[in-house]
Design an enzyme around this catalytic site. Structure first.
Site, PDB file in Angstrom:
ATOM      1  N   TYR A  91      33.963  35.486  43.560  1.00 24.11           N
ATOM      2  CA  TYR A  91      33.566  36.084  44.835  1.00 24.11           C
ATOM      3  C   TYR A  91      33.110  37.528  44.631  1.00 24.11           C
ATOM      4  O   TYR A  91      32.161  37.986  45.257  1.00 24.11           O
ATOM      5  CB  TYR A  91      34.720  36.022  45.833  1.00 24.11           C
ATOM      6  CG  TYR A  91      34.448  36.759  47.125  1.00 24.11           C
ATOM      7  CD1 TYR A  91      33.632  36.200  48.102  1.00 24.11           C
ATOM      8  CD2 TYR A  91      34.991  38.019  47.358  1.00 24.11           C
ATOM      9  CE1 TYR A  91      33.357  36.876  49.286  1.00 24.11           C
ATOM     10  CE2 TYR A  91      34.726  38.700  48.536  1.00 24.11           C
ATOM     11  CZ  TYR A  91      33.912  38.123  49.494  1.00 24.11           C
ATOM     12  OH  TYR A  91      33.644  38.805  50.656  1.00 24.11           O
ATOM     13  N   TYR A 129      43.615  37.464  48.288  1.00 26.88           N
ATOM     14  CA  TYR A 129      42.588  36.442  48.308  1.00 26.88           C
ATOM     15  C   TYR A 129      43.031  35.297  49.213  1.00 26.88           C
ATOM     16  O   TYR A 129      44.168  34.849  49.141  1.00 26.88           O
ATOM     17  CB  TYR A 129      42.340  35.902  46.897  1.00 26.88           C
ATOM     18  CG  TYR A 129      41.297  34.814  46.844  1.00 26.88           C
ATOM     19  CD1 TYR A 129      39.947  35.109  47.013  1.00 26.88           C
ATOM     20  CD2 TYR A 129      41.667  33.490  46.641  1.00 26.88           C
ATOM     21  CE1 TYR A 129      38.987  34.108  46.974  1.00 26.88           C
ATOM     22  CE2 TYR A 129      40.712  32.482  46.599  1.00 26.88           C
ATOM     23  CZ  TYR A 129      39.375  32.801  46.766  1.00 26.88           C
ATOM     24  OH  TYR A 129      38.429  31.816  46.736  1.00 26.88           O
ATOM     25  N   TYR A 159      40.234  45.225  57.373  1.00 31.18           N
ATOM     26  CA  TYR A 159      41.236  46.248  57.072  1.00 31.18           C
ATOM     27  C   TYR A 159      41.275  47.327  58.151  1.00 31.18           C
ATOM     28  O   TYR A 159      42.342  47.776  58.554  1.00 31.18           O
ATOM     29  CB  TYR A 159      40.986  46.872  55.703  1.00 31.18           C
ATOM     30  CG  TYR A 159      41.090  45.901  54.548  1.00 31.18           C
ATOM     31  CD1 TYR A 159      41.998  44.844  54.566  1.00 31.18           C
ATOM     32  CD2 TYR A 159      40.268  46.024  53.439  1.00 31.18           C
ATOM     33  CE1 TYR A 159      42.086  43.955  53.511  1.00 31.18           C
ATOM     34  CE2 TYR A 159      40.357  45.136  52.376  1.00 31.18           C
ATOM     35  CZ  TYR A 159      41.268  44.101  52.422  1.00 31.18           C
ATOM     36  OH  TYR A 159      41.354  43.227  51.377  1.00 31.18           O
TER      37      TYR A 159
END
Length: 162
Positions: A23, A84, A129
């Site tokens: 990713y 993750y 976040y």
């Protein structure tokens, strides 16, 4: 459900580390082995710790972290090395649940900081976040020594009798 990882989880954690590296566009960088993770997470002196997120009994995400220390506050903190969640499980609250579990570890242990890094192009994560109240440390730049440069600097320590 969030739970602490066990030695039996090493293969799935390693698989998700590989997925995370892909990713992040550096699949070749994920070189950790099962024995290395077993020693780091469950050896006599663990260097890191891991939590797993599960849905319907299957692992869908993980958080791998270690303690850091602030000389300014005189307390430990948590540094989140990896967070993750598998693509098919994203949006299900697993990432937030993992972060909340780590925040609880911080508050239960009187740790004053919970920190991590995010790639500057990872806008979905940055937005997430920010949504939970995390703020970037814009005035700080991360530096890293690896490979030849790391060995060169280490050689200067030996030359100086260290």
């Amino acid at each position: 459900m969030i739970r602490e990882a066990t030695p039996d989880d090493i293969p799935v954690i390693l698989a998700m580390i590989g997925e995370l590296a892909a990713y992040e566009r550096v699949p070749e960088a994920a070189r950790a082995t099962e024995p290395q993770l077993r020693e780091a997470l469950f050896g006599p002196q663990p260097a890191a710790f891991a939590l797993l997120a599960e849905a319907d009994g299957a692992p869908v995400g993980f958080a791998l972290w270690f303690r850091n220390f602030s000389t300014w506050t005189g307390t430990h903190g948590i540094y989140l090395e990896d967070l993750y969640v598998r693509p098919e499980a994203r949006g299900g609250g697993h990432g937030k649940a993992l972060l909340a579990a780590l925040a609880k570890i911080c508050t239960d242990r009187a740790y004053e900081r919970f920190e991590w890094s995010v790639l500057d192009w990872n806008e979905p994560s940055i937005g997430f976040y920010r949504s939970i109240g995390a703020r970037p440390m814009d005035e700080w730049t991360i530096f890293r020594l690896t490979g030849e440069e790391l060995h060169h600097l280490a050689d200067t320590a030996e030359a100086n009798g260290a």
